[in-house]
Design a protein around this motif. Sequence first.
Motif, PDB file in Angstrom:
ATOM      1  N   LEU A 247      -0.690 -10.271   9.435  1.00 13.33           N
ATOM      2  CA  LEU A 247      -1.750  -9.338   9.057  1.00 13.33           C
ATOM      3  C   LEU A 247      -2.725  -9.171  10.209  1.00 13.33           C
ATOM      4  N   VAL A 248      -3.178  -7.938  10.429  1.00 12.57           N
ATOM      5  CA  VAL A 248      -4.296  -7.643  11.325  1.00 12.57           C
ATOM      6  C   VAL A 248      -5.346  -6.905  10.501  1.00 12.57           C
ATOM      7  N   VAL A 249      -6.580  -7.408  10.534  1.00  7.13           N
ATOM      8  CA  VAL A 249      -7.680  -6.822   9.774  1.00  7.13           C
ATOM      9  C   VAL A 249      -8.669  -6.199  10.759  1.00  7.13           C
ATOM     10  N   VAL A 250      -8.904  -4.902  10.651  1.00  2.00           N
ATOM     11  CA  VAL A 250      -9.937  -4.247  11.450  1.00  2.00           C
ATOM     12  C   VAL A 250     -11.280  -4.562  10.792  1.00  2.00           C
TER      13      VAL A 250
ATOM     14  N   GLU B 264       1.121  -6.304   9.039  1.00  2.00           N
ATOM     15  CA  GLU B 264       0.421  -5.408   8.119  1.00  2.00           C
ATOM     16  C   GLU B 264      -0.957  -5.111   8.712  1.00  2.00           C
ATOM     17  N   LEU B 265      -1.382  -3.857   8.632  1.00  2.00           N
ATOM     18  CA  LEU B 265      -2.673  -3.444   9.180  1.00  2.00           C
ATOM     19  C   LEU B 265      -3.571  -2.987   8.039  1.00  2.00           C
ATOM     20  N   VAL B 266      -4.730  -3.642   7.884  1.00  2.00           N
ATOM     21  CA  VAL B 266      -5.666  -3.284   6.819  1.00  2.00           C
ATOM     22  C   VAL B 266      -7.068  -3.185   7.399  1.00  2.00           C
TER      23      VAL B 266
ATOM     24  N   ASP C  71     -10.599   4.184   8.003  1.00  2.00           N
ATOM     25  CA  ASP C  71      -9.463   4.189   7.074  1.00  2.00           C
ATOM     26  C   ASP C  71      -8.384   5.177   7.510  1.00  2.00           C
ATOM     27  N   GLU C  72      -8.788   6.399   7.856  1.00  2.41           N
ATOM     28  CA  GLU C  72      -7.802   7.403   8.270  1.00  2.41           C
ATOM     29  C   GLU C  72      -7.180   7.026   9.610  1.00  2.41           C
TER      30      GLU C  72
END
Length: 406
Positions: free
Chosen positions: A341-344, A373-375, A353-354
Motif C-alpha cells: 500500500l502507498v498512502v498519499v 495499492e494507491l489510496v 482524489d482524481e
Amino acid sequence: MSDFSPAPTGAPAIAAAPAVRSPSQEAAWEYAWTVREFTASDAMAATGMTRSTVIDALENLVGTGLLRELPNARDAGVYRKGRPARRFELRDDAALLVGVDAGRTHITVVVADLRSQPLATHRVVADGTSEDVAQRRRVLAGAVDEALVLAGRTRDEVGALCVGVPAPVDAAGRSPRHPEGFWDLMNPDLMSLFDWAVLRRVDNDASLAAVAEGAAGAAAGRRDYIALLAGDRLGAGVVLDGRLLRGAHGGVGEMIAFDHVEGVGSAHGLGQIAAQWAAEAVAAGEVDPASPLALAPEIDGRVVLELAAAGDPDARRITARVSRVLALIVSVLGSIFDPSLVVVSGAVAAGVDEVADAARRSLPTDLHLPAPELVVSTLGADVVVIGAVAAAADLARECLLERWSA
C-alpha cells in the motif's frame, strides 16, 4: 484524534536509563493500555498470572499513580451477590503526551492525555525564510510551552514528547548535515531542547505520517506500506514487516534521488509541481486568458487541484501530468520497497482524489512485482502531529513505567 492503536515499532531515542520492574507489573501495565476499566479476574485471564500475583502487581501500579482503583461493583450499584470484584483502570490523567509537527513555516502542538485524547492544540506560523537556529529553538520551545498553558498543565506533567521535522533523523534523534544547512536548521538538537521531558523522540515528519496512517488511518492493520508526503516536497515514511525503517542516518524515504528519475526530475511535491506547471502554462499563453486559472490572483497547488476538481479544462491538463508523475513515484517506491500500500498523505491529500485515480490507471506493468495499492489519506493536514501523538503514546506505553519507578 483518539484511541490510537500501537504505532509501528522503530528504534527511537529515549532519555535516562531504565529501572528494574517486575514482569508481573509489566504484564499488568501492558494489559491496562488495551482496555478501559477491568477487574482483577480480567487481568488474570489476559496475562495468565495467578490472582495473588495480579492483585500484587495492580496494587503496586496503583501506588505509582499510573493506575487507579475504581469503586467495586457493589459500590457502583452493578453487583449484588458474592464478593464484589475489584475494578481498575489506567489513569489517563497521570501524565501528558505532547506531539509536535515542527514544519518549516507551520508548527502544530497537541497536548493529550495518556489515552491520546487532545486537551489543547496550538498552531504557530513561523518565518520560513529565517536561518537563525537560536530563533527556531525559541519558537519551538515557546510553542510547546504555550500549548501546555492552554491545557492548564506544566512541563513536569509531560510523560512523553515527540517532534516531527522535515529532515532525516537517526536513532539518537540527530539529523545529518545538509549541503545547504536545511536539516541542521530544522532539527537544531531538539533532543537537548526538550531534555526536560521524561521521554522524548525526534523523528522525520514522513515517518510520523506513516505512524499515523498505521495507527489511525488508511494503513491500519497493514504491515508493509508507505506514507507519501507530497505537498511542497516529497517524503516517504516506510513500514515493512510492521517496523518503521530508519537507516544509518535516518535517510530511508528521502526523495532527492528522484532528481535523477526520468519523468519525475525532482523531489518537488505534487502541489509544488502543479503550481509550477500551471504558472509556466499561463506565462507561455497556453491557458485561456479568461479562464479561472489565468485569473487566479495567486497560483498554488491548492488552487490548481481545486479548479481541476471543479472541471476547469486548463487545470485538468495540468493535473493529468501530475498523475503521471505520481504513478512513476509509486512505481519506483513499489519496486524498491515492495509495499502492499502507498498512502498519499498530508494537506495535499484533500485535493488529489482524481489525480490518484488517474495515477492508478497509469501504473507501469513492467516492473515484475505487483503494483502497490494507491489510496488517499483521510487524516488531512494534521497527519504528522497525529503521528507524533501516537508515537508519544507508544513511547509512554513501552517506557513510562520504568521511568516512573526510577
